[in-house]
Design a protein around this motif. Structure first.
Motif, PDB file in Angstrom:
ATOM      1  N   UNK A   1      -3.002   8.026  -6.172  1.00 44.65           N
ATOM      2  CA  UNK A   1      -2.332   8.800  -5.118  1.00 44.65           C
ATOM      3  C   UNK A   1      -0.863   9.032  -5.478  1.00 44.65           C
ATOM      4  N   UNK A   2      -0.217   8.001  -6.032  1.00 44.16           N
ATOM      5  CA  UNK A   2       1.179   8.163  -6.462  1.00 44.16           C
ATOM      6  C   UNK A   2       1.270   9.172  -7.600  1.00 44.16           C
ATOM      7  N   UNK A   3       0.318   9.120  -8.491  1.00 42.16           N
ATOM      8  CA  UNK A   3       0.279  10.043  -9.620  1.00 42.16           C
ATOM      9  C   UNK A   3       0.168  11.495  -9.130  1.00 42.16           C
ATOM     10  N   UNK A   4      -0.613  11.721  -8.084  1.00 35.30           N
ATOM     11  CA  UNK A   4      -0.789  13.067  -7.510  1.00 35.30           C
ATOM     12  C   UNK A   4       0.337  13.423  -6.537  1.00 35.30           C
ATOM     13  N   UNK A   5       1.248  12.460  -6.326  1.00 37.72           N
ATOM     14  CA  UNK A   5       2.335  12.626  -5.374  1.00 37.72           C
ATOM     15  C   UNK A   5       1.798  12.829  -3.953  1.00 37.72           C
ATOM     16  N   UNK A   6       0.744  12.044  -3.620  1.00 35.91           N
ATOM     17  CA  UNK A   6       0.140  12.077  -2.290  1.00 35.91           C
ATOM     18  C   UNK A   6      -0.049  10.655  -1.753  1.00 35.91           C
ATOM     19  N   UNK A   7       1.024   9.852  -1.748  1.00 40.07           N
ATOM     20  CA  UNK A   7       0.862   8.463  -1.314  1.00 40.07           C
ATOM     21  C   UNK A   7       0.562   8.354   0.178  1.00 40.07           C
ATOM     22  N   UNK A   8      -0.143   7.290   0.528  1.00 39.96           N
ATOM     23  CA  UNK A   8      -0.353   6.985   1.941  1.00 39.96           C
ATOM     24  C   UNK A   8       0.915   6.318   2.469  1.00 39.96           C
ATOM     25  N   UNK A   9       0.972   6.151   3.762  1.00 42.57           N
ATOM     26  CA  UNK A   9       2.159   5.555   4.384  1.00 42.57           C
ATOM     27  C   UNK A   9       2.452   4.195   3.765  1.00 42.57           C
ATOM     28  N   UNK A  10       3.688   4.016   3.324  1.00 43.08           N
ATOM     29  CA  UNK A  10       4.128   2.736   2.771  1.00 43.08           C
ATOM     30  C   UNK A  10       3.831   2.543   1.300  1.00 43.08           C
ATOM     31  N   UNK A  11       3.133   3.483   0.672  1.00 39.68           N
ATOM     32  CA  UNK A  11       2.812   3.338  -0.748  1.00 39.68           C
ATOM     33  C   UNK A  11       3.959   3.871  -1.609  1.00 39.68           C
ATOM     34  N   UNK A  12       4.447   2.992  -2.444  1.00 40.18           N
ATOM     35  CA  UNK A  12       5.506   3.350  -3.390  1.00 40.18           C
ATOM     36  C   UNK A  12       5.152   2.725  -4.728  1.00 40.18           C
ATOM     37  N   UNK A  13       5.906   3.074  -5.750  1.00 46.35           N
ATOM     38  CA  UNK A  13       5.692   2.435  -7.053  1.00 46.35           C
ATOM     39  C   UNK A  13       5.913   0.926  -6.941  1.00 46.35           C
ATOM     40  N   UNK A  14       6.895   0.525  -6.141  1.00 45.02           N
ATOM     41  CA  UNK A  14       7.162  -0.912  -5.969  1.00 45.02           C
ATOM     42  C   UNK A  14       6.022  -1.623  -5.253  1.00 45.02           C
ATOM     43  N   UNK A  15       5.477  -1.008  -4.202  1.00 48.42           N
ATOM     44  CA  UNK A  15       4.368  -1.661  -3.487  1.00 48.42           C
ATOM     45  C   UNK A  15       3.128  -1.733  -4.375  1.00 48.42           C
TER      46      UNK A  15
END
Length: 176
Positions: free
Chosen positions: A132-146
């Motif tokens: 999801x991060x790769x597609x730039x479509x993270x869910x709420x609260x999702x970051x590279x750090x999380x």
């Protein structure tokens, strides 16, 4: 010759033949029992070898998948995007782990399969976050750090899994 001598001779011969037959039957039963024990021992040895191979490969592939996730997160952090080669490497590690986990589902007893299910779930969750991060479509609260924290937490789950598998193989007291 009188009748009593004949009866005694027939009884003696019947006793001798009967004793031989009984001895032969007992010996045959003992041989069958021994064959069953040998087969059971061989099956147990083969089962242990099968589990050992499965566990070794499951441990290796889970570690490689975890490492691939770490590497992929590093690439996303450094470059902001992953190229097709990077994506393929991650997907290959995931596929290898999926195959080993599927095998373990058919071989591992419940006390080893439980930790394997936990690892599978955690790796799948991290993989989902990474994609999801790769597609730039993270869910709420999702970051590279999380995602990195979730990936790092998998290492503890892998230790628990390894301990359960070693205990099942009889090479650990469970205090690893």
């Amino acid at each position: 010759m009188d009748l009593s001598s004949v009866i005694i001779a027939v009884a003696g011969m019947a006793g001798t033949l009967g004793g031989s037959l009984l001895t032969q039957r007992r010996a045959e039963r003992a041989r069958r029992r021994e064959i069953r024990l040998v087969r059971a021992h061989d099956e147990e040895r083969e089962n242990l070898a099968l589990r050992r191979t499965c566990y070794t490969e499951l441990n290796r592939d889970a570690r490689q998948f975890t490492t691939a996730l770490h590497r992929h997160l590093h690439i996303l952090r450094e470059r902001g995007t992953a190229d097709d080669t990077d994506k393929a490497a991650l997907d290959e590690a995931k596929a290898a782990f999926r195959d080993r986990y599927s095998e373990a589902q058919m071989i591992a007893p419940e006390h080893a399969l439980g930790p394997a299910q936990t690892v599978n779930r955690a790796l799948s969750d991290v993989y989902g976050q990474v994609k999801r991060l790769e597609r730039d479509e993270p869910e709420a609260g999702e970051t590279l750090d999380s995602a990195s924290r979730a990936q790092y937490a998998v290492w503890d789950l892998l230790r628990t899994l390894r301990t359960a598998m070693r205990r099942d193989l009889g090479v650990s007291s469970g205090e690893d």
